[in-house]
Design a protein around this motif. Structure first.
Motif, PDB file in Angstrom:
ATOM      1  N   GLN A 100       6.095 -19.003 -46.195  1.00  0.00           N
ATOM      2  CA  GLN A 100       5.381 -19.648 -47.297  1.00  0.00           C
ATOM      3  C   GLN A 100       4.723 -18.641 -48.242  1.00  0.00           C
ATOM      4  OE1 GLN A 100       2.763 -22.619 -45.591  1.00  0.00           O
ATOM      5  NE2 GLN A 100       4.452 -24.090 -45.458  1.00  0.00           N
ATOM      6  N   GLY A 101       5.308 -17.452 -48.351  1.00  0.00           N
ATOM      7  CA  GLY A 101       4.864 -16.471 -49.324  1.00  0.00           C
ATOM      8  C   GLY A 101       3.554 -15.780 -49.032  1.00  0.00           C
ATOM      9  N   HIS A 102       2.883 -16.115 -47.912  1.00  0.00           N
ATOM     10  CA  HIS A 102       1.592 -15.472 -47.653  1.00  0.00           C
ATOM     11  C   HIS A 102       1.262 -15.266 -46.173  1.00  0.00           C
ATOM     12  CE1 HIS A 102       0.728 -19.797 -47.717  1.00  0.00           C
ATOM     13  NE2 HIS A 102      -0.235 -19.508 -46.867  1.00  0.00           N
ATOM     14  N   ASN A 103       2.195 -15.485 -45.274  1.00  0.00           N
ATOM     15  CA  ASN A 103       1.963 -15.255 -43.848  1.00  0.00           C
ATOM     16  C   ASN A 103       3.082 -14.397 -43.277  1.00  0.00           C
ATOM     17  OD1 ASN A 103      -0.363 -17.075 -43.293  1.00  0.00           O
ATOM     18  ND2 ASN A 103       1.074 -18.610 -44.011  1.00  0.00           N
ATOM     19  N   ILE A 104       2.722 -13.307 -42.586  1.00  0.00           N
ATOM     20  CA  ILE A 104       3.714 -12.528 -41.863  1.00  0.00           C
ATOM     21  C   ILE A 104       3.765 -13.083 -40.452  1.00  0.00           C
ATOM     22  CG2 ILE A 104       4.292 -10.271 -40.899  1.00  0.00           C
ATOM     23  CD1 ILE A 104       2.964  -9.007 -43.319  1.00  0.00           C
ATOM     24  N   CYS A 105       4.963 -13.418 -39.983  1.00  0.00           N
ATOM     25  CA  CYS A 105       5.157 -13.971 -38.643  1.00  0.00           C
ATOM     26  C   CYS A 105       6.022 -13.019 -37.827  1.00  0.00           C
ATOM     27  CB  CYS A 105       5.847 -15.322 -38.709  1.00  0.00           C
ATOM     28  SG  CYS A 105       4.969 -16.552 -39.675  1.00  0.00           S
ATOM     29  N   ILE A 106       5.579 -12.699 -36.617  1.00  0.00           N
ATOM     30  CA  ILE A 106       6.355 -11.892 -35.692  1.00  0.00           C
ATOM     31  C   ILE A 106       6.838 -12.845 -34.607  1.00  0.00           C
ATOM     32  CG2 ILE A 106       6.369  -9.923 -34.135  1.00  0.00           C
ATOM     33  CD1 ILE A 106       3.937  -8.848 -35.748  1.00  0.00           C
ATOM     34  N   TYR A 107       8.130 -13.096 -34.564  1.00  0.00           N
ATOM     35  CA  TYR A 107       8.685 -14.115 -33.676  1.00  0.00           C
ATOM     36  C   TYR A 107       8.979 -13.591 -32.294  1.00  0.00           C
ATOM     37  CZ  TYR A 107       8.774 -17.817 -36.959  1.00  0.00           C
ATOM     38  OH  TYR A 107       8.361 -18.805 -37.800  1.00  0.00           O
ATOM     39  N   TYR A 108       8.606 -14.382 -31.273  1.00  0.00           N
ATOM     40  CA  TYR A 108       8.970 -14.073 -29.896  1.00  0.00           C
ATOM     41  C   TYR A 108       9.899 -15.145 -29.329  1.00  0.00           C
ATOM     42  CZ  TYR A 108       5.029 -17.181 -28.767  1.00  0.00           C
ATOM     43  OH  TYR A 108       4.161 -18.237 -28.689  1.00  0.00           O
ATOM     44  N   GLU A 125      12.571  -3.925 -32.531  1.00  0.00           N
ATOM     45  CA  GLU A 125      13.760  -3.729 -31.694  1.00  0.00           C
ATOM     46  C   GLU A 125      13.388  -3.118 -30.351  1.00  0.00           C
ATOM     47  OE1 GLU A 125      16.385  -1.407 -34.116  1.00  0.00           O
ATOM     48  OE2 GLU A 125      16.884  -3.135 -35.364  1.00  0.00           O
ATOM     49  N   ASN A 126      14.321  -3.203 -29.420  1.00  0.00           N
ATOM     50  CA  ASN A 126      14.216  -2.575 -28.102  1.00  0.00           C
ATOM     51  C   ASN A 126      13.155  -3.188 -27.194  1.00  0.00           C
ATOM     52  OD1 ASN A 126      16.277  -0.733 -28.831  1.00  0.00           O
ATOM     53  ND2 ASN A 126      14.762   0.538 -29.854  1.00  0.00           N
ATOM     54  N   LEU A 127      12.778  -4.457 -27.439  1.00  0.00           N
ATOM     55  CA  LEU A 127      11.909  -5.195 -26.524  1.00  0.00           C
ATOM     56  C   LEU A 127      12.597  -6.507 -26.164  1.00  0.00           C
ATOM     57  CD1 LEU A 127       8.296  -4.901 -28.028  1.00  0.00           C
ATOM     58  CD2 LEU A 127       9.210  -3.724 -26.047  1.00  0.00           C
ATOM     59  N   LEU A 128      12.673  -6.815 -24.877  1.00  0.00           N
ATOM     60  CA  LEU A 128      13.187  -8.107 -24.450  1.00  0.00           C
ATOM     61  C   LEU A 128      12.126  -9.163 -24.728  1.00  0.00           C
ATOM     62  CD1 LEU A 128      14.737  -7.031 -21.034  1.00  0.00           C
ATOM     63  CD2 LEU A 128      15.941  -7.398 -23.202  1.00  0.00           C
ATOM     64  N   GLN A 129      12.529 -10.438 -24.767  1.00  0.00           N
ATOM     65  CA  GLN A 129      11.590 -11.507 -25.092  1.00  0.00           C
ATOM     66  C   GLN A 129      10.329 -11.489 -24.212  1.00  0.00           C
ATOM     67  OE1 GLN A 129      12.917 -15.571 -24.629  1.00  0.00           O
ATOM     68  NE2 GLN A 129      11.455 -16.282 -26.143  1.00  0.00           N
ATOM     69  N   PRO A 130      10.427 -11.335 -22.878  1.00  0.00           N
ATOM     70  CA  PRO A 130       9.188 -11.302 -22.079  1.00  0.00           C
ATOM     71  C   PRO A 130       8.282 -10.126 -22.460  1.00  0.00           C
ATOM     72  CG  PRO A 130      11.086 -11.692 -20.667  1.00  0.00           C
ATOM     73  CD  PRO A 130      11.618 -11.337 -22.032  1.00  0.00           C
ATOM     74  N   GLU A 131       8.864  -8.975 -22.756  1.00  0.00           N
ATOM     75  CA  GLU A 131       8.081  -7.803 -23.165  1.00  0.00           C
ATOM     76  C   GLU A 131       7.419  -8.046 -24.519  1.00  0.00           C
ATOM     77  OE1 GLU A 131      10.822  -4.319 -21.175  1.00  0.00           O
ATOM     78  OE2 GLU A 131      11.471  -5.218 -23.053  1.00  0.00           O
ATOM     79  N   LEU A 132       8.154  -8.682 -25.433  1.00  0.00           N
ATOM     80  CA  LEU A 132       7.620  -8.988 -26.757  1.00  0.00           C
ATOM     81  C   LEU A 132       6.458  -9.977 -26.656  1.00  0.00           C
ATOM     82  CD1 LEU A 132       7.993  -8.454 -29.776  1.00  0.00           C
ATOM     83  CD2 LEU A 132       9.585 -10.373 -29.835  1.00  0.00           C
ATOM     84  N   LEU A 187       2.624  -9.124 -27.772  1.00  0.00           N
ATOM     85  CA  LEU A 187       1.934  -9.945 -28.777  1.00  0.00           C
ATOM     86  C   LEU A 187       0.841 -10.826 -28.185  1.00  0.00           C
ATOM     87  CD1 LEU A 187       5.020 -10.997 -30.923  1.00  0.00           C
ATOM     88  CD2 LEU A 187       3.282  -9.293 -31.481  1.00  0.00           C
ATOM     89  N   ASN A 188       0.613 -10.735 -26.872  1.00  0.00           N
ATOM     90  CA  ASN A 188      -0.394 -11.568 -26.217  1.00  0.00           C
ATOM     91  C   ASN A 188      -0.128 -13.045 -26.509  1.00  0.00           C
ATOM     92  OD1 ASN A 188      -2.668 -12.166 -24.668  1.00  0.00           O
ATOM     93  ND2 ASN A 188      -4.050 -12.008 -26.407  1.00  0.00           N
ATOM     94  N   ALA A 189       1.139 -13.452 -26.460  1.00  0.00           N
ATOM     95  CA  ALA A 189       1.540 -14.823 -26.778  1.00  0.00           C
ATOM     96  C   ALA A 189       0.766 -15.826 -25.939  1.00  0.00           C
ATOM     97  CB  ALA A 189       3.041 -14.997 -26.549  1.00  0.00           C
ATOM     98  N   GLY A 190       0.129 -16.766 -26.599  1.00  0.00           N
ATOM     99  CA  GLY A 190      -0.666 -17.786 -25.941  1.00  0.00           C
ATOM    100  C   GLY A 190      -2.109 -17.376 -25.705  1.00  0.00           C
ATOM    101  N   GLY A 191      -2.442 -16.133 -26.048  1.00  0.00           N
ATOM    102  CA  GLY A 191      -3.815 -15.652 -25.872  1.00  0.00           C
ATOM    103  C   GLY A 191      -4.712 -16.103 -27.008  1.00  0.00           C
ATOM    104  N   ASP A 192      -5.981 -15.803 -26.889  1.00  0.00           N
ATOM    105  CA  ASP A 192      -6.954 -16.199 -27.902  1.00  0.00           C
ATOM    106  C   ASP A 192      -6.831 -15.410 -29.192  1.00  0.00           C
ATOM    107  OD1 ASP A 192      -8.001 -18.078 -26.195  1.00  0.00           O
ATOM    108  OD2 ASP A 192      -9.583 -16.767 -25.457  1.00  0.00           O
ATOM    109  N   SER A 193      -6.441 -14.136 -29.093  1.00  0.00           N
ATOM    110  CA  SER A 193      -6.319 -13.325 -30.307  1.00  0.00           C
ATOM    111  C   SER A 193      -5.282 -12.232 -30.107  1.00  0.00           C
ATOM    112  CB  SER A 193      -7.662 -12.700 -30.681  1.00  0.00           C
ATOM    113  OG  SER A 193      -8.061 -11.784 -29.681  1.00  0.00           O
ATOM    114  N   VAL A 194      -4.798 -11.722 -31.219  1.00  0.00           N
ATOM    115  CA  VAL A 194      -3.799 -10.654 -31.224  1.00  0.00           C
ATOM    116  C   VAL A 194      -4.191  -9.679 -32.311  1.00  0.00           C
ATOM    117  CG1 VAL A 194      -1.378 -10.101 -31.664  1.00  0.00           C
ATOM    118  CG2 VAL A 194      -1.961 -12.196 -30.454  1.00  0.00           C
TER     119      VAL A 194
END
Length: 77
Positions: A30-38, A52-59, A63-70
């Motif tokens: 949407q022109g104003h958010n950078i998203c890093i996809y896991y 590159e060079n990170l598997l999905q679990p490592e990524l 990124l602390n996916a599901g955590g309170d902050s990143v």
């Protein structure tokens, strides 16, 4: 919702097109958010890079996916 598979940061500009994301994609949403996809997603985005060079679990751990902050620092070369 989008945030279930991405970490969002702030940015400006846009050149959106329909794409399918995969883990590690860095896109502008949407022109104003950078998203890093896991995970996969399909939407209208601007592709701006890839981690590159990170598997999905490592990524997800990196990124602390599901955590309170990143905190991520991006460098442009």
């Amino acid at each position: 919702m989008l945030l279930t598979s991405a970490v969002m940061l702030s940015c400006k500009s846009s050149d959106d097109e329909p794409i399918d994301t995969e883990p590690g994609n860095i896109i502008l949403y949407q022109g104003h958010n950078i998203c890093i996809y896991y995970d996969k997603n399909s939407w209208t985005f601007t592709r701006i890079g890839k981690i590159e060079n990170l598997l999905q679990p490592e990524l997800k751990e990196f990124l602390n996916a599901g955590g309170d902050s990143v905190e991520v620092m991006l460098a442009v070369e």
